[in-house]
Structures are given as C-alpha cells and as structure tokens.
Motif scaffolding. Structure first.
Motif, short mmCIF file in Angstrom:
data_model
loop_
_atom_site.label_atom_id
_atom_site.label_comp_id
_atom_site.label_asym_id
_atom_site.label_seq_id
_atom_site.Cartn_x
_atom_site.Cartn_y
_atom_site.Cartn_z
N ASP A 1 -1.30 10.98 -0.63
CA ASP A 1 -0.02 11.50 -0.14
C ASP A 1 0.89 10.40 0.37
OD1 ASP A 1 -0.34 14.52 -0.35
OD2 ASP A 1 -2.17 13.97 0.70
N ARG A 2 0.33 9.42 1.07
CA ARG A 2 1.16 8.33 1.59
C ARG A 2 0.27 7.23 2.13
NH1 ARG A 2 2.05 9.48 7.38
NH2 ARG A 2 0.98 11.43 7.86
N LYS B 1 -10.04 15.90 -1.97
CA LYS B 1 -8.66 16.39 -1.86
C LYS B 1 -8.58 17.84 -2.34
CE LYS B 1 -4.03 16.17 -1.89
NZ LYS B 1 -3.20 16.08 -0.68
N GLU C 1 -3.48 2.19 -4.18
CA GLU C 1 -2.07 2.33 -3.84
C GLU C 1 -1.29 3.28 -4.73
OE1 GLU C 1 0.23 -0.92 -2.40
OE2 GLU C 1 -1.51 -2.26 -2.35
N ASP C 2 -1.62 3.37 -6.00
CA ASP C 2 -0.83 4.18 -6.93
C ASP C 2 -1.54 5.44 -7.39
OD1 ASP C 2 1.32 2.31 -6.91
OD2 ASP C 2 0.19 1.03 -8.29
N LEU C 3 -2.53 5.88 -6.65
CA LEU C 3 -3.26 7.09 -7.03
C LEU C 3 -2.39 8.32 -6.77
CD1 LEU C 3 -6.77 6.23 -5.55
CD2 LEU C 3 -6.06 6.08 -7.94
N GLU C 4 -2.35 9.22 -7.75
CA GLU C 4 -1.44 10.37 -7.66
C GLU C 4 -1.81 11.34 -6.54
OE1 GLU C 4 -3.71 13.13 -11.02
OE2 GLU C 4 -1.80 12.16 -11.53
N PHE C 5 -3.09 11.37 -6.16
CA PHE C 5 -3.49 12.34 -5.13
C PHE C 5 -3.39 11.78 -3.71
CE2 PHE C 5 -7.33 10.14 -6.50
CZ PHE C 5 -7.93 9.79 -5.31
N LYS D 1 -10.88 12.35 -5.12
CA LYS D 1 -10.06 13.39 -5.75
C LYS D 1 -10.68 14.77 -5.51
CE LYS D 1 -8.50 12.17 -9.75
NZ LYS D 1 -8.38 11.93 -11.22
#
Length: 221
Positions: free
Chosen positions: A213-214, A191, A207-211, A188
């Motif tokens: 991007d894809r 980023k 897989e579900d980390l908000e930072f 994080k």
C-alpha cells in the motif's frame, strides 16, 4: 480504523552516558487495518528498533505507541507479552528458532501459555504448517532445514495464534533471490487474508510490489 499509531517516538539507548545513541528521533505515522506497509531505510536507521517498539519488546524514551487502541508502550512487560501473544506475529531476521527442537515443536511454543488441550494445539499447528507448506518437515529438527524451510517455520510460528498484525524484520536478509520471491508470494497471501503487515527492509525488490500500500522512510519520517 488505525491498527497502529506511532506518535512522536524517540528511542535513546544508554541515555545520559558517553555511549548514548539516538536510534529514532520524533517518528510519527499511522497504519490502517489490512495495509501492507514497508519501513524503508539503510542499515542502522532504526527500523528494527521501531518494530520492537510496536511489538512491545522495547519502550520508547519519549512518545507513545498504540496498537489496536491499546497503548502498548505503557503496558508493564508481562501485560505487553500477553498482548503481543494475542495480537502480533513477529518474524525475526535470524528466525530465532530453537534448532534442537522439531519444526512442529517450534511452532507449538507460542501456544504453551494458553492452556489449550493437546488436540486444539495440534490443530492450530497443523493449520499453519499446511498453509506455509512445511508440514512435510514437521518432525525434523530445525537445524536440518534449508534457509527457506526455516523461514517458513518462522512464519508458521508467527501465525499460529492467528494474529491480526504481522511484523517482519529484514525478512529476506538471509535468503537468496528465489527464496525472497517465495516470501513475497507468502506476503501476498497474508494481504488477501486481511492481515496488517509491516515489513522493515532495505531490499529494493519490495518497493514496486502491487500489493504494497505504501512505504515509510524511517530516516526521513
């Protein structure tokens, strides 16, 4: 602006022999500057090979890899090494630290070919040791560190040349849950620093980390 371009890349080991293995087949994608991207796929899907191609450790059998507008897949090995040292930080799955050297000595290793004076080298090492909370272990041998401390040392070493691109190969494979969560916090921060980060993993925690991007599924790219 695209920081990394992988174009129709195929990698074959032991080509034209009875032991031929196709590690990657016709993979293409682009990664923009400042993106955090996951390379997902099961073990053996070619994620580590792909990172090694982007870093210039390996050459593709077909296709090309472009990093920061340089066709790294076409560079002679010595030029690829120089380019990697200046632009790419690589975090290895098994850390690849020299266990008989201290934390600080390991972190200083990538700086040795740059012909910096001792003061500049020490300043760079101190900066990343502070950043990744490993400065209190600076003079301890790596062999005496915990798994999490070894990883922080490996990350500091990858960052000591202030690269714009960070490649991480299965970074939580040797860590327990708490240490894995610590590593996610470090990502994080990377980023926030504007680094381009590419992580090869099959760890579902990413897989579900908000930072993030894809994600790119290597097997189905």
């Amino acid at each position: 602006m695209n920081e990394i371009v992988v174009e129709n890349v195929t990698k074959v080991y032991n080509k034209n022999s009875s032991k031929e293995v196709i590690a990657l087949r016709d993979i293409s994608f682009e990664i923009k500057k400042g993106e955090v991207v996951l390379l997902m796929g099961a073990s053996g899907s070619g994620k580590s090979t792909l990172l090694s191609l982007i870093a210039g450790f390996l050459k593709p059998t077909f296709g090309k890899v472009v990093v920061k507008e340089e066709v790294i897949s076409k560079l002679p090995d010595n030029f690829a090494t120089d380019f990697r040292r200046e632009n790419i930080g690589f975090i290895f799955q098994k850390f690849n630290l020299l266990e008989d050297l201290s934390v600080k000595e390991n972190i200083l290793l990538p700086l040795i070919p740059l012909d910096l004076d001792n003061r500049a080298m020490n300043q760079k090492a101190q900066k990343v040791m502070d950043l990744f909370s490993i400065e209190h272990k600076a003079n301890q041998k790596v062999s005496s560190l915990s798994g999490g401390e070894q990883q922080r040392c490996a990350i500091a070493r990858a960052m000591v040349n202030e690269p714009n691109i960070i490649l991480a190969d299965e970074p939580t494979a040797n860590l327990d849950k708490n240490l894995s969560l610590e590593f996610i916090e470090i990502l994080k921060e990377l980023k926030k620093m504007g680094k381009t980060v590419l992580i090869a993993t099959h760890d579902s925690r990413f897989e579900d980390l908000e930072f993030v991007d894809r994600k790119i599924d290597v097997f189905n790219s």
